[in-house]
Design a protein around this motif. Structure first.
Motif, PDB file in Angstrom:
ATOM      1  N   SER A  74       0.788  -1.341   0.211  1.00 47.51           N
ATOM      2  CA  SER A  74       0.068   0.016  -0.181  1.00 47.51           C
ATOM      3  C   SER A  74       0.878   1.316  -0.012  1.00 47.51           C
ATOM      4  O   SER A  74       2.036   1.286   0.411  1.00 47.51           O
ATOM      5  CB  SER A  74      -0.803   0.096   1.146  1.00 47.51           C
ATOM      6  N   LEU A  75       0.424   2.272  -0.457  1.00 50.58           N
ATOM      7  CA  LEU A  75       1.125   3.626  -0.594  1.00 50.58           C
ATOM      8  C   LEU A  75       0.882   4.075   0.795  1.00 50.58           C
ATOM      9  O   LEU A  75       1.730   4.550   1.562  1.00 50.58           O
ATOM     10  CB  LEU A  75       0.337   4.515  -1.762  1.00 50.58           C
ATOM     11  N   TYR A  76      -0.290   3.936   1.319  1.00 49.10           N
ATOM     12  CA  TYR A  76      -0.496   4.555   2.732  1.00 49.10           C
ATOM     13  C   TYR A  76      -1.581   3.963   3.460  1.00 49.10           C
ATOM     14  O   TYR A  76      -2.637   3.480   2.928  1.00 49.10           O
ATOM     15  CB  TYR A  76      -0.768   6.173   2.519  1.00 49.10           C
ATOM     16  N   THR A 136      -6.189   3.232 -16.204  1.00 46.73           N
ATOM     17  CA  THR A 136      -6.133   3.044 -14.594  1.00 46.73           C
ATOM     18  C   THR A 136      -4.842   2.224 -14.005  1.00 46.73           C
ATOM     19  O   THR A 136      -4.168   1.417 -14.850  1.00 46.73           O
ATOM     20  CB  THR A 136      -7.087   2.612 -13.992  1.00 46.73           C
ATOM     21  N   ARG A 137      -4.329   2.679 -13.073  1.00 42.34           N
ATOM     22  CA  ARG A 137      -3.318   1.716 -12.285  1.00 42.34           C
ATOM     23  C   ARG A 137      -3.509   1.525 -11.012  1.00 42.34           C
ATOM     24  O   ARG A 137      -4.600   2.087 -10.411  1.00 42.34           O
ATOM     25  CB  ARG A 137      -1.969   2.321 -12.271  1.00 42.34           C
ATOM     26  N   VAL A 195      -3.257   1.707  -7.177  1.00 43.04           N
ATOM     27  CA  VAL A 195      -2.710   2.267  -5.705  1.00 43.04           C
ATOM     28  C   VAL A 195      -3.593   1.853  -4.841  1.00 43.04           C
ATOM     29  O   VAL A 195      -4.545   1.946  -4.818  1.00 43.04           O
ATOM     30  CB  VAL A 195      -2.717   3.819  -6.068  1.00 43.04           C
ATOM     31  N   ILE A 237      -4.604   2.539  -0.860  1.00 43.49           N
ATOM     32  CA  ILE A 237      -4.615   3.802   0.284  1.00 43.49           C
ATOM     33  C   ILE A 237      -5.900   2.977   1.002  1.00 43.49           C
ATOM     34  O   ILE A 237      -6.859   2.993   0.659  1.00 43.49           O
ATOM     35  CB  ILE A 237      -4.902   5.000  -0.396  1.00 43.49           C
ATOM     36  N   LEU A 265      -7.743   3.646   4.589  1.00 43.96           N
ATOM     37  CA  LEU A 265      -8.055   4.674   5.797  1.00 43.96           C
ATOM     38  C   LEU A 265      -9.241   4.281   6.273  1.00 43.96           C
ATOM     39  O   LEU A 265     -10.306   4.350   5.878  1.00 43.96           O
ATOM     40  CB  LEU A 265      -8.029   6.070   5.456  1.00 43.96           C
ATOM     41  N   THR A 295      -8.716  10.478 -11.052  1.00 39.15           N
ATOM     42  CA  THR A 295      -7.088  10.271 -10.668  1.00 39.15           C
ATOM     43  C   THR A 295      -6.603   9.251 -11.511  1.00 39.15           C
ATOM     44  O   THR A 295      -5.277   9.058 -11.624  1.00 39.15           O
ATOM     45  CB  THR A 295      -7.341   9.944  -9.068  1.00 39.15           C
ATOM     46  N   GLY A 296      -7.451   8.322 -12.042  1.00 41.93           N
ATOM     47  CA  GLY A 296      -6.598   6.986 -12.969  1.00 41.93           C
ATOM     48  C   GLY A 296      -5.941   6.088 -11.939  1.00 41.93           C
ATOM     49  O   GLY A 296      -5.431   5.393 -12.532  1.00 41.93           O
ATOM     50  N   TYR A 297      -6.451   6.033 -10.639  1.00 43.45           N
ATOM     51  CA  TYR A 297      -5.871   5.050  -9.776  1.00 43.45           C
ATOM     52  C   TYR A 297      -6.940   4.491  -8.943  1.00 43.45           C
ATOM     53  O   TYR A 297      -8.131   5.252  -8.661  1.00 43.45           O
ATOM     54  CB  TYR A 297      -4.508   5.366  -9.419  1.00 43.45           C
ATOM     55  N   GLN A 345      -3.052  -4.680 -15.500  1.00 47.74           N
ATOM     56  CA  GLN A 345      -2.948  -3.872 -16.573  1.00 47.74           C
ATOM     57  C   GLN A 345      -2.932  -5.020 -18.096  1.00 47.74           C
ATOM     58  O   GLN A 345      -2.995  -4.838 -18.986  1.00 47.74           O
ATOM     59  CB  GLN A 345      -1.797  -2.938 -16.753  1.00 47.74           C
ATOM     60  N   GLN A 357       2.519   1.085 -19.430  1.00 48.14           N
ATOM     61  CA  GLN A 357       1.685   1.010 -17.922  1.00 48.14           C
ATOM     62  C   GLN A 357       2.982   0.791 -17.063  1.00 48.14           C
ATOM     63  O   GLN A 357       2.781   1.019 -15.848  1.00 48.14           O
ATOM     64  CB  GLN A 357       0.991  -0.243 -18.060  1.00 48.14           C
ATOM     65  N   ASP A 398       4.270   6.785  -8.172  1.00 46.56           N
ATOM     66  CA  ASP A 398       4.198   6.698  -6.746  1.00 46.56           C
ATOM     67  C   ASP A 398       5.569   7.102  -6.057  1.00 46.56           C
ATOM     68  O   ASP A 398       6.511   6.465  -6.319  1.00 46.56           O
ATOM     69  CB  ASP A 398       3.877   4.853  -6.223  1.00 46.56           C
ATOM     70  N   THR A 431      -3.796  17.299 -14.853  1.00 50.75           N
ATOM     71  CA  THR A 431      -4.652  16.756 -13.654  1.00 50.75           C
ATOM     72  C   THR A 431      -3.455  17.246 -12.505  1.00 50.75           C
ATOM     73  O   THR A 431      -2.355  16.839 -12.661  1.00 50.75           O
ATOM     74  CB  THR A 431      -4.904  15.373 -13.726  1.00 50.75           C
ATOM     75  N   PHE A 489       0.236  12.042   1.708  1.00 53.09           N
ATOM     76  CA  PHE A 489       0.188  11.448   3.177  1.00 53.09           C
ATOM     77  C   PHE A 489       1.591  11.881   3.939  1.00 53.09           C
ATOM     78  O   PHE A 489       2.644  11.706   3.207  1.00 53.09           O
ATOM     79  CB  PHE A 489      -0.153  10.312   3.065  1.00 53.09           C
ATOM     80  N   GLU A 534       3.767  10.572   6.560  1.00 50.22           N
ATOM     81  CA  GLU A 534       3.541   9.544   7.511  1.00 50.22           C
ATOM     82  C   GLU A 534       4.768   9.468   8.651  1.00 50.22           C
ATOM     83  O   GLU A 534       5.892   9.892   8.222  1.00 50.22           O
ATOM     84  CB  GLU A 534       3.828   7.913   6.835  1.00 50.22           C
ATOM     85  N   LYS A 583       4.263  10.777   1.290  1.00 52.44           N
ATOM     86  CA  LYS A 583       3.944   9.812   0.236  1.00 52.44           C
ATOM     87  C   LYS A 583       2.902  10.358  -0.721  1.00 52.44           C
ATOM     88  O   LYS A 583       1.906  10.805  -0.190  1.00 52.44           O
ATOM     89  CB  LYS A 583       3.329   8.388   0.616  1.00 52.44           C
ATOM     90  N   PRO A 607      -1.677  11.731  -9.902  1.00 51.81           N
ATOM     91  CA  PRO A 607      -2.899  11.255 -10.453  1.00 51.81           C
ATOM     92  C   PRO A 607      -2.941  11.204 -12.069  1.00 51.81           C
ATOM     93  O   PRO A 607      -2.130  11.753 -12.599  1.00 51.81           O
ATOM     94  CB  PRO A 607      -4.058  12.279 -10.207  1.00 51.81           C
ATOM     95  N   ASN A 608      -3.956  10.281 -12.886  1.00 56.16           N
ATOM     96  CA  ASN A 608      -4.012  10.122 -13.992  1.00 56.16           C
ATOM     97  C   ASN A 608      -2.639  10.024 -14.893  1.00 56.16           C
ATOM     98  O   ASN A 608      -2.616  10.522 -15.979  1.00 56.16           O
ATOM     99  CB  ASN A 608      -4.710  11.442 -14.748  1.00 56.16           C
ATOM    100  N   VAL A 609      -2.118   9.003 -14.449  1.00 56.16           N
ATOM    101  CA  VAL A 609      -0.927   8.562 -15.216  1.00 56.16           C
ATOM    102  C   VAL A 609      -1.066   7.199 -15.756  1.00 56.16           C
ATOM    103  O   VAL A 609      -1.244   6.309 -15.171  1.00 56.16           O
ATOM    104  CB  VAL A 609       0.495   8.488 -14.086  1.00 56.16           C
TER     105      VAL A 609
END
Lengths: 633, 658
Positions: free
Chosen positions: A121-123, A298-299, A301, A303, A305, A321-323, A390, B83, B90, B123, B131, B133, B143, B147-149
């Motif tokens: 996870s990213l966060y 999309t990809r 990610v 998160i 919470l 956001t695409g994720y 993907q 991709q 990230d 975007t 975040f 941390e 972190k 977005p939108n990549v």
């Protein structure tokens, strides 16, 4: 799996003796049977849940583990996880020497505070308090205690006897006290005993004197062997969300409430997907076009919470956001399909080798860890879409989530269904090798491999890697040893099931060994199967998960002047674990070997272990057999 | 021109204001994306890249105001081609955040640009999606996911790192895990701060230097700083990829490092920096966790009395070392400073690497030997370059004893090392022996070899069964490595099972390993069993694979080319002798031919001899590799050398029924 594990354990009884902390942790008080093959022994553990109300649950925890040797080093790290729903009330540890005398006491402030990392996870908002205790020498005993207040629990910790292999248990107690209307459910598996009911209503389970499990290759995972008690409430309260989770159907209703209304899309996207599928009337084709569109846009990610651990981002957010994680991406894909009037269902599932929804008769959190999308197709197989990948082909459900139960979640609640199952014949790897043999024993060769369904994943790394990284991966994983790989090409095969085709050109400096006028040519020059030593008597059952069939065809084109003098006899092996067939024939200047090898999945009793090893050894020996070629005039 | 006093006096002087940026091209502006960048289909210098940095720019300079800070501004832009490359979106930035004087990140921005229907769609990264941390008590990680990549996206990130540790300049890394088209770093170094700069890695870096004067707010006025402005540029930097047999990758990743040498006090800066190792040694002598540790009497002084009875100094040293090594257990931390006082370490029997080795030095001195601590940087931590006083790299302390004129090095924190057999991670270039008044810079090398010697006697009977007995002896590093393998396997039994399982077709009826508790002795495995798996029938011929115990079955090097050096832990000498007795009724049809090969410089040699007398065939094989470092240019030869060994050991003894 219903093999008899209970016979393996000594005296598991629900005694009425009051569970109490032992007076001394002196190591010589340990029964000899528990020291056998053990790195550590749990002398005493007491877990007590006091449910004062669904929003106020107190957990008291004490565990004392004796470390017998340096392999038990992991037990010097003590950690307690917490999040915004948990408050740690007390925390401490004590270290005792081999005689049971206290050598060091630790207080709460000695425990450091860290952010938890789950590796993908990213966060997350999980944190932990951690302490590394100093050990005066081995053996010694480490005792850990803490108490937490929980503003709501999704599930009670499972009461699993074994923390790992080489770990014995002396006395282990688990108690849950709850008001009668709380609705506590439990399930005992793998020989765990029934609980006693104490006068105040507390339910208590006890394990006593369980010897350590050995480390044996191919044994079932620990959670399939260890006596375990699953405990779950009928209703939960967590981070502002509450619900009835007494049955899978009701859990589905709770989950649906978190999803509802989160599938709105911007008008531009709706228009886009409608145009995308305008050219076809075939539903399956439409689904695949939309799935591939989603994969490109999309990809993954992660998160997580709070309740976001269960509630996905809205489809609008993913669009922006695409994720997203598995929940968000599955929900987004559902929204895209809905925009073109194709119904689909959000499916909660246990993914990978170690997790699956095991108990259709017992609903609890902890059995699932992933979300995919179920798309039924009229007059055809249901499509199960892995929305975090993907690269995954639309028509194939990888073995990450195939062959198990999934919980479909929609407005009617939850329903358990089976995901796709691929037969052994469908999981097929077809290899063809063509060698131009030279009289010095070297060869120029080509290799083609077609893999279908589960076997299509064998070379899928090459679809992701590029350039030198791909070359290096293939050089390391090439099916023939000591080969110099010159070129390779990989592509998907268009078929009802997923398929990949790999084509490669390679050379070998020493395919056949030359000695004098003779060449010794291995008929099936594949890298040998790993065949572990049979060792002593096996204690645990054996689990084979592979369900594949592999066919290999080796064609050796011999130059003028090289004649076939001897070819090995045909070989046929049939066992409960698998079958092997190999035949060699000579047609003019062509030597052809055909090989067929299938492995049968299953759980086999420990007595069959040496027969299994013997089978693998025989396969390797048969593959290594040589044909003799003569260098003639 | 005069210098403004930095301790408060105001002095406004009119000066020529020089632009501080030496950027040879105009630095790209945030937000200005070109259509070429968006329509790129591949990385111009790496066709296989799934993403690459269009540029990665940084600027570091002092900034004043109420307090002085070192400020680094970073701006980089990435083009995602496929991709897989979207993983670069990230991001995480780690900053040092102790309770006081924490570093901060300001003005963090990220934007993704996508071409949709011919129009550029932007975007922005939402502030709420960043975040912070609290990774640990002293570290915070920022972190975020841009977005939108996806394939085709161009995205850029910029931020400012503000640090109150203004004399410490972080290294600038030119080479990342993805290719970098252009990396440019400019650092304004205040004249009073003297750094030694080191360029690491293989890729060329262009360096320009200029002097300049810059006005900077300071306190309630302005100050003039005379600065040396350095500009580093690297272009078309390939992606850094880890290769097997490469243990010190940080040494090869292209980067520039700044180590503070000295601070000129004339302007009021009173930062004490060790200018040479002598000063470092001086500081350590008075450090509570180093010099003071050694000043205290060894808690083992009672045992010392019994050791003193040993007359021979070498034996005495050996006994003391073995005692300390087995008494203490290492807690897993490398450090050059002890974590507790000597009495605490003694009571708990556990400590970090310095605590254990300083305790060793203490006891050696107590018994009358000339012993001193040695400070160094382990391999994973980076290399102290010769002539450089990089005290910030120190992460380990070991011990040295001098008997007559010979130095004996030892590391008691490693459970299986012995005197003058140092774990390979310690053999990393320069190390400093700290003596009371002086120091000595030495180079630690692997003095020993990885020795493996095997003997195998095989007897073939008339029905094709083979019985055998033999032994393997592991010397020096060979024994060290095997003892670690046994410890990791958990038990002698588990190790033997795994080791035997590796050898297909062999069933051991008896096997022993000894000695396990004596680190300076060679380790010997003795075994007996049936070796039927080494014989194959082919028509009326029998094919025997003789190298049953330690055959090199596969070339360890599979890659076609290599970008970075090959690193071996230690030099190797491996010898195998096999005696095969064949029964009456069989004759030898053919034997593998004897062979001798060596690398052009002789650093690797392979000799194989095969002979026959009556019905006994004797084969010997010897492989020696004496260097521990080979350059990428030597890779092809090295790979082909190993292939020769593998090919020869695949050859069979062919027997025919008479």
């Amino acid at each position: 799996m219903t093999f008899k594990v209970s016979a393996f354990f000594i005296a598991l009884c629900a005694c009425t003796v009051l569970a109490a902390q032992p007076a001394s942790y002196a190591v010589d008080l340990l029964p000899a049977a528990l020291k056998n093959d053990a790195h550590a022994v749990r002398r005493y553990r007491h877990i007590r849940y006091d449910v004062r109300s669904p929003e106020n649950i107190v957990l008291q925890f004490t565990e004392a583990v004796t470390l017998l040797n340096s392999n038990a080093k992991g037990h010097t790290t003590l950690a307690v996880f917490y999040d915004k729903q948990t408050k740690i009330r007390s925390l401490g540890a004590t270290v005792y020497d081999a005689q049971g005398k206290v050598t060091k006491k630790y207080k709460e402030k000695d425990f450091r505070d860290f952010a938890a990392q789950d590796g993908f996870s990213l966060y997350l908002d999980d944190r932990l308090r951690l302490l590394e205790v100093a050990v005066p020498g081995l053996p010694c005993t480490v005792e850990f205690t803490y108490e937490t207040d929980n503003k709501g629990l999704l599930t009670f910790n499972t009461f699993m006897a074994y923390a790992s292999t080489h770990f014995a248990v002396e006395e282990d107690v688990y108690e849950v006290k709850a008001p009668t209307n709380y609705g506590l459910r439990y399930k005992n598996v793998n020989g765990a005993p029934e609980p006693e009911k104490l006068p105040d209503g507390t339910l208590r389970w006890t394990y006593r004197n369980l010897p350590a499990l050995p480390d044996e290759i191919l044994s079932p995972p620990l959670d399939a062997l260890s006596p375990t008690v699953w405990v779950a409430p009928n209703t939960i309260a967590y981070d502002g969300s509450s619900g009835d989770i007494s049955t899978w159907e009701n859990l589905g209703k709770w989950n649906w409430a978190l999803l509802e209304g989160r599938d709105k899309l911007p008008a531009a996207t709706v228009e886009k997907v409608r145009q995308l599928v305008a050219g076809t009337s075939d539903t399956r084709e439409k689904v695949c076009l939309i799935y591939e569109y989603m994969q490109q846009r999309t990809r993954y990610v992660s998160i997580q919470l709070g309740i976001g651990g269960f509630q996905p981002f809205t489809a609008e957010e993913v669009d922006k956001t695409g994720y997203g994680d598995c929940k968000a991406l599955s929900n987004y894909t559902r929204a895209l399909l809905k925009a073109v009037d194709i119904p689909s269902t959000y499916a909660v599932i246990g993914a990978g080798d170690d997790r699956r929804i095991r108990y259709p008769d017992f609903c609890s959190f902890g059995q699932a860890n992933h979300v995919i999308l179920c798309v039924p197709i009229k007059n055809s197989d249901t499509l199960w879409l892995e929305c975090t990948s993907q690269r995954q082909p639309c028509v194939y459900q990888g073995d990450f989530t195939s062959n198990r139960l999934a919980l479909l979640v929609d407005k009617n609640g939850g329903k358990l269904v089976q995901t796709a199952h691929y037969t052994q014949e469908q999981n097929r790897l077809e290899n063809t090798f063509q060698f131009e043999v030279k009289s010095d024993g070297g060869a120029a060769a080509t290799f083609q491999s077609n893999g279908y369904a589960a076997a299509s994943e064998d070379y899928e790394a090459l679809l992701r890697y590029q350039g030198k990284e791909a070359d290096d991966w293939l050089a390391l994983n090439f099916p023939v040893a000591n080969a110099k790989v010159l070129t390779h090409r990989i592509a998907g095969i268009d078929s009802v099931l997923a398929g990949t085709r790999l084509f490669s050109e390679f050379t070998m400096s020493r395919l056949a060994t030359v000695q004098g006028q003779r060449l010794f040519l291995p008929v099936c020059p594949l890298k040998p199967l790993p065949s572990p030593a049979s060792g002593g008597k096996r204690m645990l059952p054996m689990e084979i998960r592979m369900d594949k069939v592999q066919t290999d065809r080796f064609e050796y084109r011999l130059p003028a002047g090289l004649k076939v003098d001897f070819t090995p006899e045909d070989k046929f092996l049939e066992t409960p674990f698998g079958t092997y067939r190999r035949a060699v024939r000579n047609e003019g200047n062509l030597l052809i070997a055909e090989r067929h090898f299938a492995i049968h999945p299953g759980v086999y009793p420990p007595e069959q272990w040496s027969a299994f090893i013997d089978f693998l050894k025989k396969v390797n020996a048969a593959d290594a057999e040589k044909a003799i070629l003569l260098l003639g005039p | 021109m005069t210098y403004a006093s930095l301790t408060g006096a105001l002095r406004l002087v009119l000066l020529l204001y020089l632009p501080f940026s030496l950027f040879s091209q105009k630095a790209p502006k945030f937000g200005k994306i070109s259509p070429e960048e968006l329509s790129l289909k591949a990385c111009p210098f790496d066709a296989s890249a799934t993403a690459f940095y269009l540029f990665d720019n940084g600027e570091t300079q002092l900034e004043g105001g109420a307090v002085i800070r070192l400020v680094t501004r970073r701006h980089f832009r990435v083009k995602v081609l496929q991709q897989e490359g979207a993983a670069l979106a990230d991001q995480k930035i780690v900053v040092y955040t102790p309770e006081r004087d924490a570093e901060t990140i300001e003005d963090l921005k990220a934007v993704a640009y996508n071409l949709e229907n011919g129009k550029v769609v932007e975007t922005k990264l939402d502030k709420s999606a960043i975040f912070k941390e609290k990774t640990s008590e002293t570290l915070t990680t920022y972190k975020f996911a841009v977005p939108n990549v996806r394939a085709g996206t161009v995205f850029e990130v910029s931020y400012e790192l503000r640090s109150s540790y203004y004399i410490s300049i972080d290294p600038w890394i030119f080479q990342h895990d993805y290719p970098v088209q252009r990396s440019e770093y400019q650092v304004n170094i205040f004249q009073d701060f003297n750094y030694r700069r080191s360029l690491m890695g293989y890729h060329p870096v262009d360096v320009k230097e200029e002097r300049g004067i810059r006005r900077m707010p300071m306190g309630s006025g302005m100050a003039e700083l005379t600065e040396i402005i350095q500009n580093y540029t690297a272009v078309n930097v390939p992606a850094f990829r880890i290769e097997p047999y490469l243990y010190t990758d940080d040494n090869y990743r292209t980067a520039v490092r700044f180590d503070l040498k000295s601070v000129d006090p004339s302007n009021g800066f009173t930062v004490k920096v060790a200018t040479d190792w002598g000063e470092v040694a001086g500081n350590l002598a008075t450090n509570t966790h180093f010099g003071d540790f050694l000043k205290k009497k060894s808690p083992m002084k009672d045992q010392a009395a019994t050791f003193k009875a040993i007359a021979d100094p070498k034996q005495l040293m050996q006994q003391v070392f073995s005692h300390v090594q087995s008494y203490y257990s290492w807690n897993g931390d490398f450090s050059y400073l002890a974590d507790e006082a000597p009495d605490e370490v003694y009571k708990s029997k556990k400590g970090n690497s310095a605590a254990i080795n300083l305790s060793l030095v203490s006891l050696l001195r107590e018994v009358g030997l000339d012993a001193n601590p040695v400070v160094l940087s382990t391999r994973n931590n980076g290399r102290i370059l010769p002539g450089q006083c990089s005290a910030n790299l120190l992460d380990h302390t070991i011990a040295v004893a001098k008997i007559d004129t010979t130095l004996y090095y030892m590391d008691a924190s490693d459970a299986f090392s012995s005197v003058n057999l140092l774990p390979p991670q310690n053999c990393n270039g320069t190390a400093i022996i700290v003596r009371k008044e002086t120091y000595q810079a030495v180079e630690l090398k692997q003095n020993q070899i990885n020795g493996i010697h095997s003997h195998l006697n095989l007897t073939l009977d008339a029905s094709g069964n083979v019985q055998g007995d033999g032994d393997l002896t592991f010397n020096d590093y060979g024994a060290w490595a095997k003892r670690w393998e046994i410890a990791r396997a958990g038990s002698e039994k588990a190790f033997l099972e795994a080791w035997a399982g590796d050898k297909s077709g062999i069933e051991f009826s008896k096997s022993t390993i000894a000695p396990l508790d004596s680190n300076d002795m060679p380790l010997k495995i003795q075994l007996q069993g049936s070796f039927n798996g080494i014989v194959e029938q082919a028509g009326n011929l029998l094919l025997v694979s003789p190298w049953a115990l330690d055959q090199e079955k596969e070339n360890p090097f599979t890659s076609a080319t290599r970008d970075y050096p090959v690193e071996f832990y230690y030099p190797t000498v491996k010898s195998s002798t096999v005696k095969l007795t064949i029964p009456q009724g069989y004759v030898v049809e053919s034997l593998p031919k004897s062979l001798k090969v060596r690398l052009p410089d002789g650093s690797a040699r392979f000799t194989c001899n095969v002979g026959q007398k009556d019905n006994v065939i004797t084969l010997t094989s010897m492989v020696t590799v004496t260097r521990t470092l080979y350059t990428p240019e030597e890779y092809a030869d090295l790979k082909s050398f190993y292939q020769t060994v593998v090919d020869k050991e695949l050859e069979k003894i062919v027997l025919k029924k008479a």
